[in-house]
Structures are given as C-alpha cells and as structure tokens.
Design a protein around this motif. Sequence first.
Motif, short mmCIF file in Angstrom:
data_model
loop_
_atom_site.label_atom_id
_atom_site.label_comp_id
_atom_site.label_asym_id
_atom_site.label_seq_id
_atom_site.Cartn_x
_atom_site.Cartn_y
_atom_site.Cartn_z
N VAL A 41 0.83 -1.21 0.00
CA VAL A 41 0.00 0.00 0.00
C VAL A 41 0.86 1.25 0.00
N ARG A 42 1.96 1.24 0.72
CA ARG A 42 2.84 2.39 0.74
C ARG A 42 3.59 2.59 -0.57
N GLU A 43 3.92 1.50 -1.25
CA GLU A 43 4.78 1.59 -2.44
C GLU A 43 4.04 1.41 -3.75
N ALA A 44 2.93 0.68 -3.76
CA ALA A 44 2.19 0.41 -5.00
C ALA A 44 0.70 0.58 -4.75
N ALA A 45 0.03 -0.50 -4.32
CA ALA A 45 -1.40 -0.42 -4.02
C ALA A 45 -1.85 -1.68 -3.31
N GLY A 46 -2.92 -1.52 -2.54
CA GLY A 46 -3.57 -2.64 -1.88
C GLY A 46 -5.06 -2.59 -2.16
N LEU A 47 -5.69 -3.77 -2.17
CA LEU A 47 -7.12 -3.87 -2.44
C LEU A 47 -7.82 -4.36 -1.18
N PHE A 48 -8.79 -3.59 -0.70
CA PHE A 48 -9.45 -3.85 0.58
C PHE A 48 -10.94 -4.10 0.39
N ASP A 49 -11.46 -5.05 1.16
CA ASP A 49 -12.91 -5.23 1.30
C ASP A 49 -13.34 -4.50 2.58
N LEU A 50 -14.15 -3.46 2.40
CA LEU A 50 -14.63 -2.66 3.53
C LEU A 50 -16.15 -2.70 3.61
N SER A 51 -16.72 -3.82 3.17
CA SER A 51 -18.17 -3.92 3.06
C SER A 51 -18.88 -3.95 4.42
N MET B 61 -8.24 -6.80 -9.44
CA MET B 61 -7.04 -7.60 -9.22
C MET B 61 -6.25 -7.78 -10.52
N LYS B 62 -6.97 -8.04 -11.60
CA LYS B 62 -6.29 -8.20 -12.90
C LYS B 62 -5.60 -6.91 -13.31
N ALA B 63 -6.31 -5.79 -13.13
CA ALA B 63 -5.73 -4.50 -13.54
C ALA B 63 -4.55 -4.10 -12.67
N GLY B 64 -4.60 -4.49 -11.38
CA GLY B 64 -3.58 -4.04 -10.46
C GLY B 64 -2.34 -4.92 -10.37
N GLY C 237 1.84 -4.24 -9.01
CA GLY C 237 2.24 -4.68 -7.68
C GLY C 237 1.14 -4.62 -6.64
N MET C 238 -0.11 -4.45 -7.07
CA MET C 238 -1.21 -4.43 -6.11
C MET C 238 -1.52 -5.83 -5.62
N ILE C 239 -1.76 -5.94 -4.31
CA ILE C 239 -2.15 -7.22 -3.71
C ILE C 239 -3.34 -6.98 -2.78
N PRO C 240 -4.11 -8.04 -2.48
CA PRO C 240 -5.19 -7.88 -1.50
C PRO C 240 -4.60 -7.60 -0.12
N ALA C 241 -5.32 -6.77 0.65
CA ALA C 241 -4.82 -6.35 1.95
C ALA C 241 -5.93 -6.47 2.98
N GLY C 242 -5.57 -6.91 4.19
CA GLY C 242 -6.56 -7.17 5.22
C GLY C 242 -6.64 -6.09 6.29
N LEU C 243 -7.47 -6.36 7.28
CA LEU C 243 -7.69 -5.39 8.35
C LEU C 243 -6.44 -5.13 9.17
N SER C 244 -5.57 -6.12 9.30
CA SER C 244 -4.39 -5.95 10.13
C SER C 244 -3.49 -4.85 9.58
N CYS C 245 -3.20 -4.89 8.29
CA CYS C 245 -2.33 -3.85 7.73
C CYS C 245 -3.07 -2.52 7.62
#
Length: 361
Positions: A40-50, A212-215, A219-227
């Motif tokens: 997230v700091r260097e590229a991107a992260g994908l979050f579920d905030l539903s 996910m495909k676009a990212g 370097g985008m990866i899925p990211a969870g609540l902890s990070c």
Amino acid sequence: MARPTPLRDVHESLGATLTDFAGWLMPLRYGSESAEHRAVREAAGLFDLSHMGEIYVTGPQAGELLDYALVGHLSALVPGRARYTMIVNAEGGVLDDLIVYRLADQEFMVVANASNYLMVAEQLRHRAGGFDADVDDRSDAYALIAVQGPRAQEILAQLTDADLAGLKYYAGLPGTVAGAEALIARTGYTGEDGFELFVRNADAVALWQELMKAGEPYGMIPAGLSCRDTLRLEAGMPLYGNELSADLTPFDAGLGRVVKFDKPGDFVGKAALEPLRESEPKRRLVGLVAQGRRIPRHGFPVVAGGQVVGEVTSGAPSPTLGKPIAMAYVDTGVTGGLAVDTRGSQEPMDLVELPFYRRNK
C-alpha cells in the motif's frame, strides 16, 4: 455468528485468515501483514470494507437535519464533495466518527463505522423529528471496495472513463467501473492516495476480480484489516473505540476543528462543547516511538518519573519506521521522559507530533 461480506468466497480462495470484526467475518490478512502494508505504501492494496454502514438522508431539509444531528456544517457541502465529521451525545462525547457525502441537493450518504452504524441510523432517525427529511439505512445493499496506494489512480483508470485526475480529495462522483455502477470516492484510511468504490452487492465479486487483474502488473495485492490498522496508525488517524469514545469529546482528541459553531441553528452537544473551545484538555493525543523493541499495546500505562501520566490507545510495529509506535493520551504539560509499562518492563519512548507518516503529494 459473524456475518460474511459478498466477497467471502473470494477471500477464502485467496487463503485469507478470516476473523470476527464488529459482527462481520472479515479478512485479517492474506499472507504477510508487513508485505501488505508495504504494498500500500509503495504500489497499491485492495481492501474489502463492506462492513461499513451507508445511511442515506434525503429530502428538502436533509442538510438542516445533518447540521443539527452532527457537529459539522453539512448543508454547506456542495454536491460531489465529502466531509469528515462526528456524531456526539448531549454531553459532547463522541458516538462515532463519520464521512458524509453530498450526492445531490437533497441527498446525502453518511458512512459510519461497522460497530456503530445501527446506532447512528437510530440516532439520526430520532434527531429527524421536525425536519422534512428521511433517514434510510441502506448498508445491506452495498459493498465497499477500496484501492489504496500511490498507483491507485493508474490502476483504476484502466477500468473507468470517470475523471479520476480531476477528482479532488474528499470528493466523489458516480461512474461505471468494470461495467458496475459505482460511487467513486477519493477517500481512504491509509494515509495514501486512493479510492473507495460503493457498489451493489451483486457487482462486488466481478469488480474485485477485474481490479485484481488490472492491479497485478503494478504490484497491487489484496490487503486485510491488520495492515489497514498499521497504515492508519502511521497516518495518525483515530479509531473509534481506541482514540475516540463516548467518554471523549472531539476537543480531547485534538479534533475540535471539526466542530462548527458558526453554522446556523443549534446542534446536539453544542452547549456541552462550547465551553471547551478555549480551554485546554487535561490530556492530549500524542505519538510515541519506542527506543527499543517492545511493542506498546492498547491500554498499557504511560509513565514519567514513576507516575502514570497517560495510556496507550493504539500500538503496533511500524513497517515504515522500522520501530514500534503508539498513539496515547498523556497529561497536558508532559513533554518528555516517557516510558510505557509493557507488562512490568519500562520501555523508553520518544514523544513525537502526529502523524508518524505523511505521504509525498
């Protein structure tokens, strides 16, 4: 039993560790927390905030209702813009912190924390008496997916023709993303640039997969609540239940600026908050950086000269700083010589101004 989001099967297929958070089954991590944080700091992260709540306030006096019910001047928002605000009780204690989006002249969306949105909706309905406005909790209808990080705009631009470059911070616009109708908001809780996408539940899985495909090439990866928690901690952003509670006012948290006394009319909590405008709170929210390796955790005492002078509200290892960090309330006037009592051991701390991390814009 914890309630799943529309993306539960996706999270399980990715090997996520799922946890009960505010009654929702949420991804805590997919692999390495520090790797997700760095992405997230260097590229991107994908979050579920539903798990967040979406409450619509509509009608000719929707703005006036929100001015009365919340501490901010929401009727002054122009359509397409958003504002950080709070709902307080009559004593000025914070019941929740919120983001309010003005979608149209007579339509607002209030986004509340997962643990509080039912209460917020109930309070808004209660405070709506006498106003020509309706309060409708639509949280069950929407999923919320966030793309956060310095490459977020490049990634999202592949899937929408919306004017992302022209979208300001704390603004939103309707658009189509990967074929799904969405509210595209330039908001987030990570200290990075990014977007939050409000979509119908039925569109969540396909949208996640297309993102996910676009990212992936970026370097985008899925990211969870902890990070997400370590990211917001580094950015000095408060968490309800830690830095904010009904026992604390916005002024206690150093967020008195969100209270707008110059708006027309009365508002809930005004009488209690007005005397605090010019007074100094007994404690202030500060940043602490550990000199050693012990991690200051929520609830640990802060000491100076053998006396307890405060309490840690949030603490964790900081992947960006490479040291343990914490936010804490400490007695006003205390300027140094601090340590945190970590289960009987005194861990020396450097006192710093918040935030710990600020992105390059």
